[in-house]
Structures are given as structure tokens and as C-alpha cells.
Scaffold this motif. Structure first.
Motif, mmCIF file in Angstrom:
data_model
loop_
_atom_site.group_PDB
_atom_site.id
_atom_site.type_symbol
_atom_site.label_atom_id
_atom_site.label_comp_id
_atom_site.label_asym_id
_atom_site.label_seq_id
_atom_site.Cartn_x
_atom_site.Cartn_y
_atom_site.Cartn_z
ATOM 1 N N GLY A 168 68.369 97.625 47.583
ATOM 2 C CA GLY A 168 69.697 97.468 48.189
ATOM 3 C C GLY A 168 70.051 96.044 48.563
ATOM 4 N N ALA A 169 69.087 95.142 48.532
ATOM 5 C CA ALA A 169 69.333 93.734 48.878
ATOM 6 C C ALA A 169 69.505 92.917 47.599
ATOM 7 C CB ALA A 169 68.171 93.190 49.705
ATOM 8 N N ALA A 170 69.816 91.632 47.754
ATOM 9 C CA ALA A 170 70.017 90.750 46.604
ATOM 10 C C ALA A 170 69.465 89.362 46.902
ATOM 11 C CB ALA A 170 71.503 90.655 46.262
ATOM 12 N N VAL A 171 68.939 88.726 45.851
ATOM 13 C CA VAL A 171 68.452 87.350 45.908
ATOM 14 C C VAL A 171 68.963 86.634 44.668
ATOM 15 C CG1 VAL A 171 66.397 87.909 47.291
ATOM 16 C CG2 VAL A 171 66.261 87.941 44.785
ATOM 17 N N VAL A 172 68.856 85.302 44.661
ATOM 18 C CA VAL A 172 69.432 84.537 43.557
ATOM 19 C C VAL A 172 68.431 83.547 42.983
ATOM 20 C CG1 VAL A 172 70.438 82.738 45.049
ATOM 21 C CG2 VAL A 172 71.496 83.246 42.838
ATOM 22 N N THR A 173 68.537 83.343 41.677
ATOM 23 C CA THR A 173 67.792 82.297 40.979
ATOM 24 C C THR A 173 68.778 81.573 40.066
ATOM 25 O OG1 THR A 173 67.208 83.698 39.078
ATOM 26 C CG2 THR A 173 65.635 83.643 40.930
ATOM 27 N N THR A 211 69.114 92.323 42.117
ATOM 28 C CA THR A 211 69.216 93.381 43.115
ATOM 29 C C THR A 211 68.401 94.574 42.651
ATOM 30 O OG1 THR A 211 70.744 94.661 44.504
ATOM 31 C CG2 THR A 211 71.357 94.406 42.182
ATOM 32 N N ALA A 212 67.691 95.179 43.575
ATOM 33 C CA ALA A 212 66.850 96.329 43.254
ATOM 34 C C ALA A 212 67.577 97.602 43.649
ATOM 35 C CB ALA A 212 65.512 96.238 43.980
ATOM 36 N N GLY A 213 67.971 98.362 42.641
ATOM 37 C CA GLY A 213 68.645 99.626 42.887
ATOM 38 C C GLY A 213 67.664 100.717 43.253
ATOM 39 N N PRO A 214 68.191 101.808 43.775
ATOM 40 C CA PRO A 214 67.326 102.928 44.144
ATOM 41 C C PRO A 214 66.912 103.750 42.928
ATOM 42 C CG PRO A 214 69.606 103.496 44.562
ATOM 43 C CD PRO A 214 69.595 102.051 44.121
ATOM 44 N N VAL A 215 65.735 104.321 43.001
ATOM 45 C CA VAL A 215 65.300 105.321 42.034
ATOM 46 C C VAL A 215 65.940 106.642 42.457
ATOM 47 C CG1 VAL A 215 63.300 106.567 41.120
ATOM 48 C CG2 VAL A 215 63.136 104.108 41.573
ATOM 49 N N ALA A 255 75.303 101.386 46.730
ATOM 50 C CA ALA A 255 76.485 100.645 47.204
ATOM 51 C C ALA A 255 76.062 99.308 47.798
ATOM 52 C CB ALA A 255 77.261 101.478 48.228
ATOM 53 N N SER A 256 74.961 99.310 48.525
ATOM 54 C CA SER A 256 74.451 98.079 49.124
ATOM 55 C C SER A 256 74.073 97.045 48.063
ATOM 56 C CB SER A 256 73.257 98.382 50.024
ATOM 57 O OG SER A 256 72.783 97.202 50.624
ATOM 58 N N CYS A 257 73.587 97.494 46.914
ATOM 59 C CA CYS A 257 73.269 96.566 45.815
ATOM 60 C C CYS A 257 74.510 95.780 45.407
ATOM 61 C CB CYS A 257 72.753 97.332 44.598
ATOM 62 S SG CYS A 257 71.105 98.021 44.777
ATOM 63 N N PHE A 305 78.178 92.560 36.315
ATOM 64 C CA PHE A 305 77.174 93.545 36.720
ATOM 65 C C PHE A 305 76.823 94.474 35.565
ATOM 66 C CE2 PHE A 305 78.977 92.784 40.929
ATOM 67 C CZ PHE A 305 77.908 92.957 41.791
ATOM 68 N N PRO A 306 75.566 94.906 35.490
ATOM 69 C CA PRO A 306 75.252 96.080 34.677
ATOM 70 C C PRO A 306 75.513 97.312 35.548
ATOM 71 C CG PRO A 306 73.260 95.288 35.694
ATOM 72 C CD PRO A 306 74.372 94.351 36.130
ATOM 73 N N LEU A 307 75.359 98.489 34.986
ATOM 74 C CA LEU A 307 75.455 99.706 35.784
ATOM 75 C C LEU A 307 74.082 99.930 36.419
ATOM 76 C CD1 LEU A 307 77.388 101.921 36.655
ATOM 77 C CD2 LEU A 307 76.686 103.233 34.638
ATOM 78 N N ILE A 308 73.938 99.480 37.646
ATOM 79 C CA ILE A 308 72.655 99.445 38.347
ATOM 80 C C ILE A 308 72.087 100.855 38.545
ATOM 81 C CG2 ILE A 308 71.512 98.752 40.502
ATOM 82 C CD1 ILE A 308 73.748 96.576 40.705
ATOM 83 N N SER A 309 70.797 100.981 38.314
ATOM 84 C CA SER A 309 69.990 102.198 38.525
ATOM 85 C C SER A 309 70.246 103.306 37.509
ATOM 86 C CB SER A 309 70.152 102.760 39.940
ATOM 87 O OG SER A 309 69.453 101.976 40.870
ATOM 88 N N ALA A 310 71.168 103.104 36.562
ATOM 89 C CA ALA A 310 71.538 104.177 35.636
ATOM 90 C C ALA A 310 70.640 104.232 34.399
ATOM 91 C CB ALA A 310 72.996 104.035 35.215
ATOM 92 N N GLY A 311 69.657 103.352 34.323
ATOM 93 C CA GLY A 311 68.726 103.379 33.200
ATOM 94 C C GLY A 311 67.446 104.084 33.594
ATOM 95 N N ILE A 312 66.361 103.331 33.563
ATOM 96 C CA ILE A 312 65.035 103.890 33.823
ATOM 97 C C ILE A 312 64.893 104.452 35.248
ATOM 98 C CG2 ILE A 312 63.946 101.718 34.530
ATOM 99 C CD1 ILE A 312 61.513 102.671 32.763
#
Length: 155
Positions: free
Chosen positions: A58-63, A76-80, A93-95, A113-120
Motif C-alpha cells: 500500500g505504500a510507494a517509494v521512488v527510484t 508500490t506493492a499491491g495486496p495479494v 486504493a492506498s497504492c 500506472f499498470p493495473l496493480i495486483s491484477a496479475g500474479i
């Protein structure tokens, strides 16, 4: 400014920042994450992610974006998905909100954005889309100078 849903390859999108659907350890993975690492330059991005250390769900960092057209990669790490009763919608939503806030802090005027968490991670695509759209539109009500793209993989 604008919210668009486009089909394509997020690693080729011209935006100030692209968002990586990351894992909490910020290691190269499969899908979108693997494609971003490969396109950015895996060695450089791996070193940058190791320096950051990780990211909470749910958080985000940058490189830096390294070899990508984007100046920044926001991770950003989405939920499983566990059926929807384990706080998944709020975490997802937090992502989006955390990523958009970080993009604004970095002065970005465009974000993809990609569609977060909708893949694996198994989040149902229709539900993931609903959360993504609602979160992005809510942000744009406050910051209407940013262009936000939701990039659905066309492959």
C-alpha cells in the motif's frame, strides 16, 4: 488535467513517472515488474532498489527511471487477493494514492500506472479496475494539473 485508459507497453510510455507493480522486497519479478527491470536496466535498478530496502503493501517509494523514457519509477506493492475480506480494496486504493502523492512531491505532471495486483497477485481485474479508477479520479479532484494514464498491457 486528464485520466486516460490506454493499451500498450508501460515501459514505452512517455511520462514523468511510471509505476511498478512491485513486491515488498523490491526485487525483480515477473510480469510488469520484470519488464520494467529489463527495460530500465536490471543492474542499475536492482542497486537502486537495494538501497531503498523495501516497501510496505500500500505504500510507494521512488527510484530513477534509468534507461526508461520516464524520469522516475514509483514502486508500490499491491495486496495479494485473499477473497476481499482482508483489507485488499483499502490497500489497493492506498497504492494509487501513495504513488500519486509521491509523483506530485517529485514535481511529476504525468504518471503511468499498470493495473496493480491484477496479475500474479490474483486481484480480480474488474474489481482492480474499479479501485484504480476511483482512486485516480479522487486524486485528480484535488490535483487537476496531472495527466494520469492507466496502461493495460496489449500483448
Amino acid at each position: 488535467m486528464a485520466f486516460e485508459i490506454i493499451h500498450g507497453d508501460i515501459t514505452k510510455v512517455k511520462a514523468d513517472a511510471i509505476v511498478n507493480a512491485a513486491n515488498t522486497s523490491l526485487r525483480a519479478g515477473g510480469g510488469v515488474c520484470g519488464a520494467i527491470f529489463a527495460a530500465a536496466g536490471a543492474e542499475d535498478l536492482t542497486r537502486a532498489c537495494e538501497a531503498v530496502g523495501g516497501v510496505a503493501t500500500g505504500a510507494a517509494v521512488v527510484t530513477p527511471g534509468f534507461a526508461l523514457p520516464a524520469k522516475y519509477i514509483i514502486h508500490t506493492a499491491g495486496p495479494v487477493w485473499h477473497g476481499g475480506g482482508a483489507g485488499e480494496p483499502e490497500l489497493l486504493a492506498s497504492c494509487y494514492k501513495s504513488s500519486l502523492k509521491l509523483a506530485a512531491e517529485k514535481g511529476c505532471r504525468s504518471v503511468a500506472f499498470p493495473l496493480i495486483s491484477a496479475g500474479i497477485f490474483g486481484y480480480p481485474k474488474d474489481e482492480a479496475m474499479r479501485v484504480a479508477e476511483a482512486s485516480i479520479r479522487e486524486f485528480l479532484r484535488e490535483d487537476d494539473d496531472m495527466r494520469v494514464m492507466l496502461v493495460l498491457f496489449a500483448g
